[in-house]
Design an enzyme around this catalytic site. Structure first.
Site, PDB file in Angstrom:
ATOM      1  N   HIS A  14       8.294   1.800   1.744  1.00 52.27           N
ATOM      2  CA  HIS A  14       8.639   0.387   1.611  1.00 52.27           C
ATOM      3  C   HIS A  14      10.040   0.104   2.157  1.00 52.27           C
ATOM      4  CE1 HIS A  14       5.603  -1.032  -1.690  1.00 52.27           C
ATOM      5  NE2 HIS A  14       5.023  -0.330  -0.725  1.00 52.27           N
ATOM      6  N   SER A  23       1.738  -1.260   3.557  1.00 57.79           N
ATOM      7  CA  SER A  23       2.931  -1.826   2.927  1.00 57.79           C
ATOM      8  C   SER A  23       4.187  -1.655   3.770  1.00 57.79           C
ATOM      9  CB  SER A  23       3.163  -1.190   1.556  1.00 57.79           C
ATOM     10  OG  SER A  23       2.062  -1.404   0.711  1.00 57.79           O
TER      11      SER A  23
END
Length: 196
Positions: A177, A126
């Site tokens: 993230h 991610s």
């Protein structure tokens, strides 16, 4: 920009880096699902464990990029890479795209190590995928004339949704993230060239 019309064979031959990265993630998942080695060795030695990184196991800043805990996790990251990766690979070339992807993933994992407790563990691509979004965000903010209004709005919308979902979904590495997004945005100028 994100619409794919190629056949499977055309996709694989045109986007070798994206295809290779997805293949490595799938192979790692299958090996974990049907262990070819005792004791789920890939997860044992590859999971990002901050405590072990602190003890010198630096490779754990890289290996988590290719590991995914569930099929849903793999499917979401693989699909995101398959959609967002090709346009950037076409722009950068396969080698530079691979370097960018790995760099943003590693930087996201370094931020995770520095900002989260030693007990924190993580896997997933991610951070690197958010890095790709960060690159697109840089492009539309500073070189927006190269893109249509629809393309710019698409990047803004997708980035906004991704950030919102980061805070809504459970068991998400928020630091990874956001650090990946920032890493992609901040390193994009190193790869920028005038022709998109």
């Amino acid at each position: 920009m994100f619409t794919r019309t190629e056949s499977f064979r055309e996709y694989v031959s045109s986007y070798r880096a994206v295809t290779g990265l997805m293949f490595m993630m799938m192979i790692a998942f299958v090996i974990n699902l049907f262990p070819l080695f005792p004791g789920n060795v890939l997860f044992y030695y590859g999971t990002g464990v901050n405590l072990y990184i602190a003890e010198g196991q630096w490779w754990r800043l890289i290996t988590p990029i290719f590991l995914h805990g569930t099929f849903t996790h793999l499917l979401f990251n693989g699909f995101s890479l398959a959609i967002f990766g090709p346009a950037l690979e076409k722009y950068l070339g396969s080698l530079k795209f691979s370097l960018f992807f790995l760099t943003t993933g590693i930087l996201a994992n370094i931020a995770t190590y520095l900002l989260l407790p030693l007990t924190y563990t993580h896997v997933g691509a991610s951070g690197a995928i958010f890095g790709i979004l960060g690159f697109y965000l840089y492009l539309v903010l500073f070189h927006g004339s190269n893109f249509s209004t629809n393309e710019r709005n698409t990047v803004y919308t997708l980035t906004g949704i991704a950030v919102i979902m980061t805070f809504i979904q459970p068991q998400i590495n928020i630091v990874g993230h956001l650090a990946g997004l920032a890493a992609g945005f901040l390193t994009a100028p190193l790869y920028w060239r005038k022709k998109w």
